[in-house]
Design an enzyme around this catalytic site. Structure first.
Site, PDB file in Angstrom:
ATOM      1  N   ASP A  95       0.088   9.185  -5.486  1.00 39.00           N
ATOM      2  CA  ASP A  95       1.116   8.389  -4.794  1.00 39.00           C
ATOM      3  C   ASP A  95       2.325   8.199  -5.713  1.00 39.00           C
ATOM      4  OD1 ASP A  95       2.249   7.094  -2.647  1.00 39.00           O
ATOM      5  OD2 ASP A  95       1.292   5.163  -3.061  1.00 39.00           O
ATOM      6  N   GLY A 135       4.749  -9.640  -5.033  1.00 41.86           N
ATOM      7  CA  GLY A 135       4.690  -8.273  -4.517  1.00 41.86           C
ATOM      8  C   GLY A 135       3.351  -7.945  -3.896  1.00 41.86           C
ATOM      9  N   GLY A 175       0.539  -4.462  -3.675  1.00 38.78           N
ATOM     10  CA  GLY A 175       0.185  -3.108  -4.074  1.00 38.78           C
ATOM     11  C   GLY A 175      -0.375  -2.356  -2.887  1.00 38.78           C
ATOM     12  N   SER A 176      -0.917  -1.166  -3.140  1.00 35.14           N
ATOM     13  CA  SER A 176      -1.514  -0.413  -2.040  1.00 35.14           C
ATOM     14  C   SER A 176      -2.698  -1.180  -1.458  1.00 35.14           C
ATOM     15  CB  SER A 176      -1.941   0.973  -2.515  1.00 35.14           C
ATOM     16  OG  SER A 176      -2.731   0.894  -3.667  1.00 35.14           O
ATOM     17  N   PHE A 177      -3.364  -1.970  -2.292  1.00 36.07           N
ATOM     18  CA  PHE A 177      -4.446  -2.828  -1.829  1.00 36.07           C
ATOM     19  C   PHE A 177      -4.330  -4.158  -2.570  1.00 36.07           C
ATOM     20  CE2 PHE A 177      -5.896   1.586  -1.836  1.00 36.07           C
ATOM     21  CZ  PHE A 177      -6.221   1.762  -0.500  1.00 36.07           C
ATOM     22  N   GLY A 178      -4.042  -5.247  -1.849  1.00 33.96           N
ATOM     23  CA  GLY A 178      -3.996  -6.561  -2.467  1.00 33.96           C
ATOM     24  C   GLY A 178      -2.592  -7.055  -2.756  1.00 33.96           C
ATOM     25  N   ASP A 179      -2.487  -8.376  -2.931  1.00 30.16           N
ATOM     26  CA  ASP A 179      -1.210  -9.027  -3.224  1.00 30.16           C
ATOM     27  C   ASP A 179      -1.121  -9.382  -4.699  1.00 30.16           C
ATOM     28  OD1 ASP A 179      -0.363  -8.953  -0.557  1.00 30.16           O
ATOM     29  OD2 ASP A 179      -1.489 -10.780  -0.084  1.00 30.16           O
ATOM     30  N   LYS A 213      -3.353  -9.901  -9.584  1.00 28.78           N
ATOM     31  CA  LYS A 213      -3.568  -9.178  -8.331  1.00 28.78           C
ATOM     32  C   LYS A 213      -4.836  -9.703  -7.674  1.00 28.78           C
ATOM     33  CE  LYS A 213      -3.170  -4.496  -6.446  1.00 28.78           C
ATOM     34  NZ  LYS A 213      -2.908  -3.067  -6.771  1.00 28.78           N
TER      35      LYS A 213
END
Length: 440
Positions: free
Chosen positions: A128, A16, A18-22, A38
């Site tokens: 968010d 997946g 996230g808003s910043f990073g995999d 992450k």
């Protein structure tokens, strides 16, 4: 070639974003425990992972907050290792043909309000709130709702003085436009009220299958934000919630009427939905729509035996007795009787056809293939695999905030894709992260 992180964790496949990073599936080398890892490139212009890890550490110990296991750097990446979780509510929504029953929405609402309450109690707002950022647990915590992704979180008051941030205007939209509050669209600084208003839109999204401001066409993102804002402003709460119990209208009205720095009455909001839950005659058995889709109908002897094998002590016997009671009640009561209660709460309206279809324990079946949404392979092949029992609790109140044994979903190896959280297996979490000004 085997990739390792901190010489403690083996890096697996991507599950997946996230808003910043995999986010990757990882394995603890010494114990074999699966974790979520992450990663964020250290050369990124605006590194966020270190900040996000601090948020998580601030929140540690709260019910439904992922456990942070290790933070550091490895080569060209900042790294955060955390507890592995199950599918997101967005994934499960797709799995359930994009409609949740009223019972499932109310079960989720209670936990989701509690998660937001806890975050606010630690002096932060999330900014968010969306289905992608709520995940179900795994194993013994399979029906516990977790909140994730603090990449856009912000401190709204000083922890010592409790001084609130000042009211400001002309702010850029932060979060996901689909679920953003009216004040966020108007450029007003976000506060606690905005997280809760966003949750109200999430709940109606689950009820309706889609919100009125979805699917609007525009030439660019800015125009799309404007069109979403215009449609949201022109859609009254009564129209949005038409056909559903008045508690949803009352909830959104309460959120919109709050002052900027007002402390929300979380207990009142939970009570709204708990009272509705009781009035409809639902049981706090932790049986969500996705449980019914897989197992179908009332408890069978094998499921009850699984509950007995998986529970501890008296709590286990209580769970088994409750599961048996749920089975007997489901067998004795007809779909029409249950629907009559729902209709009464709706003031005579029948709700949506799909919603009616899921009342009274009636089940739907999905046999393989792709359930749609975010590229998640939901069932079939190496998709969803529920291998723990659904142990009911014999209670008239929701004991959500005690991390006891709950019905569970364990995700086995499956198709990847999608993003947004720390889910794994055939249902990776989310749909492309949080992002600033996400137009979904």
């Amino acid at each position: 070639m085997e990739l390792r992180v901190g010489n403690k964790y083996r890096l697996g496949r991507k599950i997946g974003s996230g808003s910043f990073g995999d986010i990757y599936l990882g394995t603890t080398i010494n114990t074999g425990e699966e974790v979520a890892i992450k990663l964020e490139c250290i050369r990124t212009k605006h590194p966020q992972l270190h900040i996000e890890s601090k948020f998580y550490k601030t929140m540690q110990g709260g019910i439904g907050i992922p456990r942070i296991i290790w933070c550091g750097s490895e080569g060209d990446y900042n790294v955060m290792v955390m507890e592995l979780l199950g599918p997101s509510l967005e994934d499960l929504f797709n799995f359930c043909s994009r409609r949740f029953s009223l019972k499932t929405v109310l079960l989720l609402a209670d936990q989701m309000i509690s998660r937001i309450d806890y975050i606010h109690s630690r002096d932060f707002i999330h900014r968010d709130i969306k289905p992608d950022n709520f995940l179900m647990g795994l194993g013994k915590k399979g029906n516990l709702v977790y909140i994730i992704d603090f990449g856009l979180a912000k401190k709204f008051r000083d922890a010592r003085s409790l001084k609130h941030i000042p009211y400001r205007e002309n702010k850029n939209l932060t979060g996901t436009a689909r679920y953003a509050s009216i004040n966020t669209h108007l450029g007003i600084e976000q506060s606690r009220r905005d997280d809760l208003e966003s949750l109200g839109y999430v709940l109606m999204y689950f009820n309706l299958g889609a919100l009125p401001w979805q699917g609007l066409k525009a030439a660019n993102k800015r125009q799309k934000y404007e069109r979403i804002s215009e449609k949201k402003l022109s859609t009254s709460i009564v129209v949005l919630c038409k056909g559903f119990p008045s508690e949803f209208v009352n909830y959104l009205n309460f959120c919109r009427q709050m002052h900027f720095d007002q402390r929300p009455d979380y207990c009142h909001l939970r009570k709204l939905f708990r009272n509705l839950f009781h009035r409809l005659g639902f049981t706090y058995d932790y049986v969500f729509d996705w449980n019914l889709l897989k197992f179908g109908g009332p408890r069978n002897p094998q499921a009850i035996q699984q509950a007995q094998d998986g529970a501890d002590g008296q709590a286990g016997h209580d769970a088994v007795a409750a599961a048996a009671a749920v089975a007997a009640a489901a067998a004795a009561s007809s779909h029409q009787q249950q629907q009559h209660k729902v209709n009464a709460a709706l003031g005579g309206g029948g709700g949506s056809a799909a919603q009616q279809q899921l009342q009274g324990g009636q089940t739907l079946a999905m046999l393989g293939g792709n359930g749609g949404g975010n590229g998640s392979q939901l069932i079939g092949g190496n998709g969803l695999n529920m291998d723990d029992s659904m142990a009911a609790t014999n209670s008239s109140r929701p004991p959500y905030d005690t991390p006891e044994r709950r019905p569970s979903i364990r995700m086995r190896q499956g198709g990847g894709g999608g993003g947004g959280g720390v889910g794994v297996g055939g249902m990776p979490s989310g749909g492309g992260g949080g992002g600033v000004g996400n137009a979904k």
